[in-house]
Design a protein around this motif. Structure first.
Motif, short mmCIF file in Angstrom:
data_model
loop_
_atom_site.label_atom_id
_atom_site.label_comp_id
_atom_site.label_asym_id
_atom_site.label_seq_id
_atom_site.Cartn_x
_atom_site.Cartn_y
_atom_site.Cartn_z
N PHE A 1 22.24 3.07 6.44
CA PHE A 1 20.57 2.89 6.47
C PHE A 1 19.90 3.39 5.63
CE2 PHE A 1 17.12 4.93 8.90
CZ PHE A 1 15.56 3.65 9.08
N THR A 2 18.78 4.08 5.02
CA THR A 2 18.32 4.65 4.08
C THR A 2 17.38 5.56 4.25
OG1 THR A 2 15.82 3.63 4.22
CG2 THR A 2 17.88 2.49 2.44
N GLY A 3 17.48 6.37 5.67
CA GLY A 3 16.59 6.97 5.66
C GLY A 3 16.47 8.23 5.48
N SER B 1 2.47 9.71 8.39
CA SER B 1 3.27 7.95 8.28
C SER B 1 3.86 8.16 7.64
CB SER B 1 2.15 7.43 8.93
OG SER B 1 3.25 5.58 8.59
N ILE B 2 4.66 7.23 7.28
CA ILE B 2 5.43 7.46 5.97
C ILE B 2 6.82 5.75 6.24
CG2 ILE B 2 6.44 9.42 5.02
CD1 ILE B 2 8.88 9.55 6.74
N TYR B 3 5.98 4.84 5.05
CA TYR B 3 6.22 4.24 5.56
C TYR B 3 7.46 3.26 4.20
CZ TYR B 3 5.91 -1.73 4.78
OH TYR B 3 6.72 -2.29 4.66
N MET C 1 14.49 -0.08 -1.82
CA MET C 1 14.84 1.46 -1.57
C MET C 1 14.83 2.19 -0.18
SD MET C 1 15.02 3.31 -5.20
CE MET C 1 13.39 4.04 -5.84
N GLY C 2 14.02 2.00 0.60
CA GLY C 2 14.65 2.88 1.47
C GLY C 2 12.40 3.56 1.48
N PRO C 3 12.55 4.96 2.55
CA PRO C 3 11.28 5.58 2.25
C PRO C 3 10.68 6.30 1.41
CG PRO C 3 13.11 7.09 3.41
CD PRO C 3 14.11 5.96 2.95
N GLY C 4 9.60 6.06 0.88
CA GLY C 4 8.83 6.97 -0.36
C GLY C 4 8.03 5.09 -0.62
N ALA D 1 15.57 14.25 10.82
CA ALA D 1 16.88 13.67 12.33
C ALA D 1 16.39 11.96 11.82
CB ALA D 1 15.66 14.05 13.51
N PHE D 2 16.55 11.46 10.74
CA PHE D 2 16.94 10.30 10.53
C PHE D 2 18.55 9.82 10.31
CE2 PHE D 2 12.36 10.20 9.16
CZ PHE D 2 12.17 8.35 10.18
N ASP D 3 19.20 8.65 11.00
CA ASP D 3 20.76 8.52 10.35
C ASP D 3 21.06 8.92 9.09
OD1 ASP D 3 21.78 7.69 13.46
OD2 ASP D 3 20.71 5.92 12.82
N ALA E 1 9.84 4.24 10.05
CA ALA E 1 10.95 3.37 9.88
C ALA E 1 10.87 2.86 11.45
CB ALA E 1 12.10 3.67 10.52
N GLU E 2 9.41 2.84 12.03
CA GLU E 2 8.70 1.39 12.61
C GLU E 2 7.04 1.83 13.19
OE1 GLU E 2 11.45 2.64 16.20
OE2 GLU E 2 8.92 4.93 17.26
N PRO E 3 6.87 0.40 13.91
CA PRO E 3 5.33 0.37 14.02
C PRO E 3 5.20 1.86 15.17
CG PRO E 3 5.70 -1.60 14.09
CD PRO E 3 6.93 -0.82 13.67
N TRP E 4 3.83 2.67 14.53
CA TRP E 4 3.01 3.23 15.59
C TRP E 4 2.33 3.22 15.93
CZ3 TRP E 4 2.68 9.29 15.17
CH2 TRP E 4 3.35 9.34 12.84
N SER E 5 1.07 3.27 16.82
CA SER E 5 -0.24 3.12 17.04
C SER E 5 -0.51 4.53 16.82
CB SER E 5 -0.87 2.95 18.56
OG SER E 5 -0.55 4.17 19.31
N ALA F 1 2.05 -4.10 13.03
CA ALA F 1 2.83 -5.50 13.46
C ALA F 1 3.35 -6.27 12.28
CB ALA F 1 1.56 -6.51 13.10
N ARG F 2 4.13 -7.09 13.17
CA ARG F 2 5.68 -7.57 11.81
C ARG F 2 4.39 -8.80 12.08
NH1 ARG F 2 8.80 -6.29 9.24
NH2 ARG F 2 9.44 -8.19 9.52
N ALA F 3 4.39 -9.59 10.87
CA ALA F 3 3.94 -11.48 11.10
C ALA F 3 4.42 -12.26 11.88
CB ALA F 3 4.56 -11.57 9.31
#
Ligand code: DLL
Length: 432
Positions: free
Chosen positions: A138-140, A233-235, A241-244, A132-134, A212-216, A325-327
């Motif tokens: 987008f690479t997802g 979690s997958i980053y 390249m994308g996920p992986g 259920a990614f686009d 694809a986004e930060p989550w706690s 978080a993002r810098a």
């Protein structure tokens, strides 16, 4: 299961040797084929022949998102365009987009590392994996699709659609066992399930891979509770390249990095000075197998830290700490670094509530003044002043203990949160 045991359980010395060999050939390739790198190495007086260890890499200049934008569309490609078999891109909400090219070998490698990450979360060839990614620039979608197919799962390319109910019907009818989506989309699915009166036990979900986004951690617990699955979690980053890039194993103590394809470093987000392993800072990644779009010391803007040492799962690869978080979201208040996402977690931890908030910073007589604006939802407090007071106390005490900062609290009826040029909510108002 370990999908690629040879790569994922390689003895460390062997892995380091492989990394340096692959780095050297990447440096040769980019120096020969990409004008940007030739010029930037020459300007920094880098003799690539003398980069003989991962430590030597620290002398190489960084690559930034801005560099990639300036090279749009093809100036960073390191192979002739006829060898490119796929192009993805970043959305480019701000400024120019970035085009990312893949050779056939890149696609094979990408599928392999995604298959590893899926297997790490326990996905097998018996699973029905609903992606259920686009599926677009987008690479997802495509990245996860190829990896799941390679693993042998039955792939359901449902994509991230606005029609969440349709998504749920597919999930039910096809007996989906693995859901792949952003964490926020998983919440939308959960909400729609409730509205449709479908109990999660009527589904067959057992595993979720989210990214694809930060989550706690709090979000992880809620997704698991609402969808009755185990969440991993997958980053990844489109430019990488994308996920992986990395993913959690069954122990969920950091995300295993596919280090035979990526060298990771941590640098100070402000000074860009290298930080020791284990310290928190900005994640910098170098690709060492990519042909189409190799990147040297790419600044991801993501804050994380690297964990070395063995993992009980048997993989020898280093792990990265969850990106919380993002810098570039960081603000400094009286010398203390604050991240909106961390603040959200802190407020949630202190109050047990999911609060809508905004961080406002003013200056009074040379001092920074921190105010947290919190939206008061009538249902939460019944306008009970005592409850508000105790909430205020819980929040200001937590901020003082955790951050060492004195904060003011302002309850507001309606928070008008603006959206920045990048499409994300602006949670910080800096009036200094
Ligand atoms: O989000 C690639 C991807 C697709 C990853 C599907 C995972 C699953 P971008 O759109 O370039 O690429 O966004 C990358 O998203 O720099 C992080 O800030 C954030 N991010 C990605 N995965 C995670 C994660 C894709 N697991 C940016 N946890 C990155 C936290 C994540 N943040």
């Amino acid at each position: 299961m370990i999908y690629n045991a040879k790569s994922e359980t390689m003895p460390r010395e062997e892995l380091l040797q492989l990394q340096i060999e692959r780095l050297q050939s990447t440096l040769n390739r980019v120096y020969r084929n990409v004008a940007f790198y030739r010029e930037s190495f020459d300007a920094a007086k880098i003799d690539i022949g003398r980069i003989r260890s991962v430590d030597d890499m620290k002398r190489l200049p960084f690559t930034t998102k801005e560099d990639l934008r300036k090279s749009y569309p093809y100036n960073m490609f390191a192979v002739p365009l006829r060898d490119i078999v796929r192009i993805h891109s970043t959305a480019g909400r701000t400024g120019r987009p970035i085009a990312i090219g893949y050779t056939m070998n890149d696609i094979h490698h990408w599928s392999d590392i995604v298959a590893r990450v899926l297997a790490g979360a326990g996905v097998t060839d018996h699973d029905f994996a609903q992606i259920a990614f686009d599926y677009n620039m987008f690479t997802g979608g495509f990245g996860l699709h190829y990896g799941a197919e390679k693993l042998g799962s039955s792939v359901i390319p449902s994509s991230q659609t606005g029609n969440v109910r349709q998504q749920i019907h597919i999930m039910k009818d096809y007996k989906t066992t693995v859901l792949l989506s952003t964490p926020s989309y998983a919440f939308r699915i959960a909400r729609n399930l409730r509205e449709m009166g479908i109990h999660p036990d009527e589904l067959n979900l057992k595993t979720g891979l989210f990214g694809a986004e930060p989550w706690s951690e709090a979000k992880r617990a809620r997704i698991e509770e609402e969808l009755h699955l185990r969440a991993f979690s997958i980053y990844g980053v489109n430019e990488m390249m994308g996920p992986g890039v990395s993913g959690e194993c069954a122990h969920r103590n950091g995300l295993h990095i596919n280090e035979d394809h990526f060298i990771v470093e941590i640098v100070d987000p402000v000074t860009a000075e290298p930080l020791p392993r284990g310290a928190e800072g900005e994640l910098v990644i170098t690709t060492i197998t990519r042909e189409g779009f190799p990147l040297i010391r790419y600044r991801t803007g993501d804050l994380s830290s690297i964990m070395d040492g063995p993992c009980p799962c048997g993989r020898t690869t280093a792990r990265m700490e969850r990106v919380a978080a993002r810098a570039d979201d960081m603000v400094v208040v009286n010398g203390i670094n604050i991240f909106p996402s961390r603040m959200g977690e802190l407020l949630g931890g202190a109050t047990g509530l999911e609060l809508l908030f905004r961080i406002v910073i003013d200056e009074e007589r040379g001092e920074d003044v921190l105010t947290i604006e919190v939206e008061v939802q009538p249902a939460m407090f019944d306008a009970d002043i005592k409850k508000l007071k105790s909430l205020e106390h819980a929040i200001t005490t937590a901020i003082e203990h955790e951050l060492g900062l004195v904060a003011r609290l302002a309850f507001v009826e309606k928070l008008a949160i603006e959206t920045g040029a990048d499409g994300r909510a602006k949670l910080v108002v800096d009036r200094r």
